[in-house]
Every structure is written in structure tokens, then in C-alpha cells.
Design a protein around this motif. Structure first.
Motif, PDB file in Angstrom:
ATOM      1  N   ALA A  61      38.952-100.899  67.707  1.00 22.80           N
ATOM      2  CA  ALA A  61      39.133-101.928  68.741  1.00 22.80           C
ATOM      3  C   ALA A  61      38.383-103.202  68.365  1.00 22.80           C
ATOM      4  O   ALA A  61      38.904-104.320  68.517  1.00 22.80           O
ATOM      5  CB  ALA A  61      38.653-101.400  70.090  1.00 22.80           C
ATOM      6  N   LYS A  62      37.165-103.046  67.837  1.00 24.21           N
ATOM      7  CA  LYS A  62      36.379-104.212  67.424  1.00 24.21           C
ATOM      8  C   LYS A  62      37.062-104.948  66.277  1.00 24.21           C
ATOM      9  O   LYS A  62      37.065-106.180  66.226  1.00 24.21           O
ATOM     10  CB  LYS A  62      34.974-103.770  67.013  1.00 24.21           C
ATOM     11  CG  LYS A  62      34.100-103.299  68.171  1.00 24.21           C
ATOM     12  CD  LYS A  62      32.744-102.810  67.676  1.00 24.21           C
ATOM     13  CE  LYS A  62      31.898-102.276  68.816  1.00 24.21           C
ATOM     14  NZ  LYS A  62      30.597-101.719  68.325  1.00 24.21           N
TER      15      LYS A  62
ATOM     16  N   SER B 154      40.281-113.022  66.673  1.00 28.41           N
ATOM     17  CA  SER B 154      39.442-114.229  66.676  1.00 28.41           C
ATOM     18  C   SER B 154      39.820-115.197  65.559  1.00 28.41           C
ATOM     19  O   SER B 154      39.425-116.369  65.598  1.00 28.41           O
ATOM     20  CB  SER B 154      37.966-113.840  66.537  1.00 28.41           C
ATOM     21  OG  SER B 154      37.680-113.355  65.228  1.00 28.41           O
ATOM     22  N   GLN B 155      40.586-114.714  64.574  1.00 28.54           N
ATOM     23  CA  GLN B 155      40.997-115.568  63.453  1.00 28.54           C
ATOM     24  C   GLN B 155      42.335-116.255  63.693  1.00 28.54           C
ATOM     25  O   GLN B 155      42.893-116.856  62.789  1.00 28.54           O
ATOM     26  CB  GLN B 155      41.050-114.737  62.174  1.00 28.54           C
ATOM     27  CG  GLN B 155      39.717-114.097  61.796  1.00 28.54           C
ATOM     28  CD  GLN B 155      38.604-115.126  61.659  1.00 28.54           C
ATOM     29  OE1 GLN B 155      38.728-116.074  60.906  1.00 28.54           O
ATOM     30  NE2 GLN B 155      37.511-114.918  62.401  1.00 28.54           N
TER      31      GLN B 155
ATOM     32  N   ALA C 279      42.327-103.675  73.530  1.00 29.58           N
ATOM     33  CA  ALA C 279      42.236-104.719  72.513  1.00 29.58           C
ATOM     34  C   ALA C 279      43.614-105.100  71.996  1.00 29.58           C
ATOM     35  O   ALA C 279      43.911-106.283  71.767  1.00 29.58           O
ATOM     36  CB  ALA C 279      41.344-104.245  71.361  1.00 29.58           C
ATOM     37  N   ILE C 280      44.480-104.109  71.805  1.00 31.08           N
ATOM     38  CA  ILE C 280      45.840-104.392  71.322  1.00 31.08           C
ATOM     39  C   ILE C 280      46.605-105.212  72.357  1.00 31.08           C
ATOM     40  O   ILE C 280      47.286-106.199  72.027  1.00 31.08           O
ATOM     41  CB  ILE C 280      46.580-103.084  71.000  1.00 31.08           C
ATOM     42  CG1 ILE C 280      45.893-102.352  69.842  1.00 31.08           C
ATOM     43  CG2 ILE C 280      48.048-103.374  70.645  1.00 31.08           C
ATOM     44  CD1 ILE C 280      46.449-100.975  69.559  1.00 31.08           C
ATOM     45  N   LYS C 281      46.489-104.825  73.628  1.00 34.22           N
ATOM     46  CA  LYS C 281      47.162-105.575  74.695  1.00 34.22           C
ATOM     47  C   LYS C 281      46.629-106.996  74.795  1.00 34.22           C
ATOM     48  O   LYS C 281      47.380-107.929  75.119  1.00 34.22           O
ATOM     49  CB  LYS C 281      46.979-104.842  76.020  1.00 34.22           C
ATOM     50  CG  LYS C 281      47.761-103.548  76.132  1.00 34.22           C
ATOM     51  CD  LYS C 281      47.496-102.859  77.463  1.00 34.22           C
ATOM     52  CE  LYS C 281      48.277-101.560  77.585  1.00 34.22           C
ATOM     53  NZ  LYS C 281      47.989-100.861  78.865  1.00 34.22           N
ATOM     54  N   GLN C 282      45.345-107.174  74.523  1.00 39.00           N
ATOM     55  CA  GLN C 282      44.770-108.521  74.556  1.00 39.00           C
ATOM     56  C   GLN C 282      45.408-109.400  73.482  1.00 39.00           C
ATOM     57  O   GLN C 282      45.699-110.582  73.725  1.00 39.00           O
ATOM     58  CB  GLN C 282      43.253-108.437  74.343  1.00 39.00           C
ATOM     59  CG  GLN C 282      42.528-109.773  74.493  1.00 39.00           C
ATOM     60  CD  GLN C 282      41.015-109.620  74.424  1.00 39.00           C
ATOM     61  OE1 GLN C 282      40.471-108.561  74.720  1.00 39.00           O
ATOM     62  NE2 GLN C 282      40.319-110.669  74.021  1.00 39.00           N
ATOM     63  N   ALA C 283      45.632-108.818  72.318  1.00 41.47           N
ATOM     64  CA  ALA C 283      46.284-109.576  71.244  1.00 41.47           C
ATOM     65  C   ALA C 283      47.707-109.948  71.638  1.00 41.47           C
ATOM     66  O   ALA C 283      48.147-111.088  71.440  1.00 41.47           O
ATOM     67  CB  ALA C 283      46.275-108.754  69.954  1.00 41.47           C
ATOM     68  N   VAL C 284      48.433-108.996  72.210  1.00 37.82           N
ATOM     69  CA  VAL C 284      49.807-109.257  72.644  1.00 37.82           C
ATOM     70  C   VAL C 284      49.838-110.345  73.701  1.00 37.82           C
ATOM     71  O   VAL C 284      50.687-111.245  73.679  1.00 37.82           O
ATOM     72  CB  VAL C 284      50.451-107.956  73.173  1.00 37.82           C
ATOM     73  CG1 VAL C 284      51.818-108.254  73.812  1.00 37.82           C
ATOM     74  CG2 VAL C 284      50.613-106.934  72.048  1.00 37.82           C
ATOM     75  N   ALA C 285      48.889-110.282  74.638  1.00 38.58           N
ATOM     76  CA  ALA C 285      48.838-111.268  75.727  1.00 38.58           C
ATOM     77  C   ALA C 285      48.600-112.682  75.209  1.00 38.58           C
ATOM     78  O   ALA C 285      49.019-113.662  75.843  1.00 38.58           O
ATOM     79  CB  ALA C 285      47.741-110.892  76.717  1.00 38.58           C
TER      80      ALA C 285
ATOM     81  N   VAL D 130      50.122-112.932  69.927  1.00 34.57           N
ATOM     82  CA  VAL D 130      50.097-112.404  68.565  1.00 34.57           C
ATOM     83  C   VAL D 130      51.108-111.264  68.467  1.00 34.57           C
ATOM     84  O   VAL D 130      51.184-110.405  69.352  1.00 34.57           O
ATOM     85  CB  VAL D 130      48.681-111.895  68.200  1.00 34.57           C
ATOM     86  CG1 VAL D 130      48.679-111.241  66.825  1.00 34.57           C
ATOM     87  CG2 VAL D 130      47.684-113.052  68.243  1.00 34.57           C
ATOM     88  N   LYS D 131      51.890-111.236  67.411  1.00 37.87           N
ATOM     89  CA  LYS D 131      52.857-110.162  67.210  1.00 37.87           C
ATOM     90  C   LYS D 131      52.138-108.936  66.677  1.00 37.87           C
ATOM     91  O   LYS D 131      51.446-109.012  65.649  1.00 37.87           O
ATOM     92  CB  LYS D 131      53.966-110.598  66.252  1.00 37.87           C
ATOM     93  CG  LYS D 131      54.666-111.884  66.688  1.00 37.87           C
ATOM     94  CD  LYS D 131      55.160-111.800  68.116  1.00 37.87           C
ATOM     95  CE  LYS D 131      55.713-113.131  68.595  1.00 37.87           C
ATOM     96  NZ  LYS D 131      56.035-113.102  70.041  1.00 37.87           N
ATOM     97  N   VAL D 132      52.286-107.826  67.360  1.00 37.76           N
ATOM     98  CA  VAL D 132      51.595-106.595  66.980  1.00 37.76           C
ATOM     99  C   VAL D 132      52.602-105.564  66.499  1.00 37.76           C
ATOM    100  O   VAL D 132      53.634-105.331  67.150  1.00 37.76           O
ATOM    101  CB  VAL D 132      50.776-106.035  68.152  1.00 37.76           C
ATOM    102  CG1 VAL D 132      50.238-104.645  67.818  1.00 37.76           C
ATOM    103  CG2 VAL D 132      49.625-106.981  68.490  1.00 37.76           C
TER     104      VAL D 132
END
Length: 363
Positions: A117-118, A125-126, A144-150, A153-155
Motif C-alpha cells: 500500500a505504501k 506521489s510521482q 491505496a489503489i482506490k485513491q489512485a483511481v480516484a 490514474v489508470k490502474v
């Protein structure tokens, strides 16, 4: 260890025509010079993908360059070396277009879920275009993955979690093997070879993929009249040959009815082979493992190991990076969800071909 074709519970090879089709698609899409339009559709188990029309949000970040972050395992883990090799080969196309691919991994597996997750948040952050990530421990990683999607960012979920993880977190696709079906194939193979009491050695208890593997072993064995139970060991034992050997040896000496062992990875399989030898049980206890290495294949060739279950890690890295780049650059994406790379059961019948692949660094 999820596909739009019929699953193969006995771990037979995927049809060559299917693998060839996927491979040709990947190569063809990499060569596109103009944007495609339309939508990619998933099967009923997957999520609906974003529009692939030119000018949609499928493109790279505002600097116009594709930036892909790939989260994987330890740098010295043989399995993840093959994954990275595939990712690096696919990254050549990304770099030729001015983009970048960055690989991140944990120092160890003692705190796998939180560490993953970290790493996901580090990648986020990049300001990446895409993150490619296994969903090993959903309770720790999904937020953490959902935060990226929100954040747009394409996951792409790969290696672990299955299409369910992609659907749950908002990932566009799952690329990898079906760990449960891989386990079932191994359990059936053991039972058909005469095993009655199978021990599944789990050195990463709680991880979604290792739990699915051991459950599959148990269900596959049960379907043929055999039984299986887990031997859960502390995750700190993973990669510690002496500790794993002694734990397995102790289990064999304690329960003489155990006549088959399966391990979740190749390092543990080497330890299991030593434990069987030290317990003087080589004439009774059959050995199997998930994943491949030279030592596993040599034992299979020599008749000292029954099987190894290959999820084709090279393809996981190659397809995951390639598909992310194609979607970001051209708005195209394979319709299959999941896109399976395994399982393939390696036995004495096909071990020669697997040895050649391992020598080339891709299996």
C-alpha cells in the motif's frame, strides 16, 4: 494462481492459438501510430472500461509522456526477476516513445500488505499515468489503489487478486493466473498420482494468492478422494531455507500419513526437498510447487518431483506494461478480462520445453 474461455481444471496448456492471438495483438497494438476509437468491453466478472476514444482521459499526463509504475516483489526473488524481465522488455517500447517505466518492490515480505500500500502511494506521489499493482492483501491495499483511481490514474491489477480485485478497486483489467484454479490442478494431479494426505506449506499466510492456492489444492484433492491441509509458517520464514526445512521436516516426522507436499514458491520447494530427504521420506512423499526454477525442473526431469505450476511471470510483466502503454498512448485495450497467463502444469511430459524457457530467463 478469469478468462473468456472454458477453464481447464487439470492445468493443461492454454490453446496455442489463443496465446498466439494475444501475443500478436500486443505486438500489433505497440506498432500503432494513430489513435483508435471505440470501447473495450469486459466479461461479466469484470469492470466496464473507460472510453477508448481519441482525446478521452485514457491518455498520458499533461506532459504528454507515458509514466508507468510497476509494483512487484523483492529484487532477489527469482519469480519476480522473471516478471521484471517481461516488464523491462515491454518498457523498451514505452521508452522509445519518450515515456518511462519504474519498478518498485518491498525489502522483505514480513509486512506485505501495508508495504505494498505504501509503495502504491509512493507511486501515486510521482503523478504517474498508470500504476500496475498486485492486490496481495486487499484489506491493506484496496484503499491505496482506490485513491489512485480516484485521482485519475489508470490502474491495472496483475499477478494477484483476480478480476474481482480489479472490479472492487476500479482497476481496468486483471492480468495473471487464476491461483485457485492452479491449486485445483495441483490437487487433482496429486490425487491421480496416488496421494491421499497433502500438506500445503504456506510461508505467506493471509496473502490472497497463497490462500487461494492452498484452497485450490484442497478442493482439487477432495474432488478425487484425497485430503489436504495447510502448514502456515511465519512470513519471516519466506526465503529462509533452514527455517522452512526444519518446519517441514518436523511436520513430516509428526504425521507419517502425509504423502505429498506442495509449496507456494520455488524457494520453499527447495527447502521442502531437503526436508523430505532429511526425514528419509523420499520414497513416500511426492513434491509439487507453484512457479518454476532450474532446481524444480531438474528434479522433475530426474523423477524426484511430480510437478511445478507455471503462471508465466514473464508474460505478466510484459502484458501488464504493454497494455498500460497501449491504452495510454492509443486508447486501445484487449477485450478479455481477465487476461490469463496461466496456470500451466509442468510435468515429466513437457519439462524439456520449460527448461529451455528457464535458460532464456523468461520462465
Amino acid at each position: 494462481m478469469e478468462r473468456t474461455h472454458t477453464r481447464r481444471p487439470h492445468g493443461r496448456r492454454l490453446p496455442r492459438r489463443l496465446l498466439a492471438t494475444v501475443g500478436l495483438f500486443t505486438l500489433a497494438a505497440s506498432a500503432l501510430t494513430a489513435c483508435a476509437s471505440g470501447k473495450a468491453t469486459d466479461d461479466k466478472a469484470g469492470t466496464a472500461t473507460a472510453s477508448a476514444a481519441a482525446g478521452s482521459d485514457s491518455g498520458a499526463k499533461s506532459n504528454g509522456k507515458v509514466s508507468v509504475y510497476v509494483i512487484g516483489g523483492k529484487a532477489d526473488d527469482p519469480f519476480w526477476s522473471a516478471v521484471k524481465r517481461g516488464g523491462e522488455d515491454a518498457a523498451k517500447v514505452v521508452k522509445a516513445g519518450g515515456g518511462s517505466v519504474t519498478f518498485l518492490g518491498p525489502q522483505n515480505y514480513d509486512n506485505l500488505g501495508p508495504d505494498a500500500a505504501k509503495l502504491t502511494l509512493t507511486a501515486l506521489s510521482q503523478n504517474p499515468s498508470a500504476i500496475v499493482v498486485p492486490d496481495w492483501v486487499p484489506d491493506s491495499q484496496d484503499a491505496a489503489i482506490k485513491q489512485a483511481v480516484a485521482k485519475g490514474v489508470k490502474v491495472f491489477v496483475y499477478n494477484s487478486g483476480g478480476v474481482e480485485a480489479a472490479r472492487r478497486t476500479g482497476g481496468l483489467k486483471y492480468i495473471g493466473s487464476d491461483d485457485y484454479e492452479a491449486g485445483k490442478a495441483g490437487g487433482v494431479k496429486f490425487a491421480e498420482s496416488g496421494a491421499k494426505n497433502i500438506l500445503c506449506v504456506n510461508t505467506v499466510p493471509g496473502a490472497a494468492n497463497s490462500e487461494a492456492r492452498c484452497k485450490g489444492i484442497a478442493d482439487g484433492a477432495k474432488s478425487k478422494g484425497a485430503t489436504s491441509k495447510q502448514l502456515p509458517l511465519p512470513s519471516s520464514n519466506f526465503g529462509n531455507p533452514s527455517a522452512v526445512t526444519q518446519a517441514i521436516k518436523g511436520a513430516l516426522l509428526k504425521d507419517s500419513s502425509v504423502d505429498a507436499l506442495v509449496t507456494i514458491g520455488v524457494q520453499d520447494a527447495d527447502s521442502a526437498a531437503s526436508a523430505i530427504e532429511q526425514a528419509k521420506a523420499g520414497d513416500k512423499v511426492k513434491l509439487g510447487t507453484f512457479d518454476l526454477s532450474t532446481s524444480q525442473l531438474n528434479r522433475i526431469k530426474a523423477g524426484k518431483q511430480l510437478f511445478a505450476i507455471d503462471q508465466q511471470p514473464y508474460l505478466q510483466g510484459f502484458y501488464a506494461v504493454s497494455i498500460a502503454n497501449q491504452y495510454l498512448s492509443y486508447g486501445v485495450i484487449p477485450p478479455q478480462n481477465p487476461l490469463l497467463t496461466g496456470p500451466l502444469l509442468v510435468t515429466s511430459d513437457n519439462v524439456a520445453a520449460a527448461i529451455a524457457g528457464t535458460a532464456a530467463g523468461v520462465r
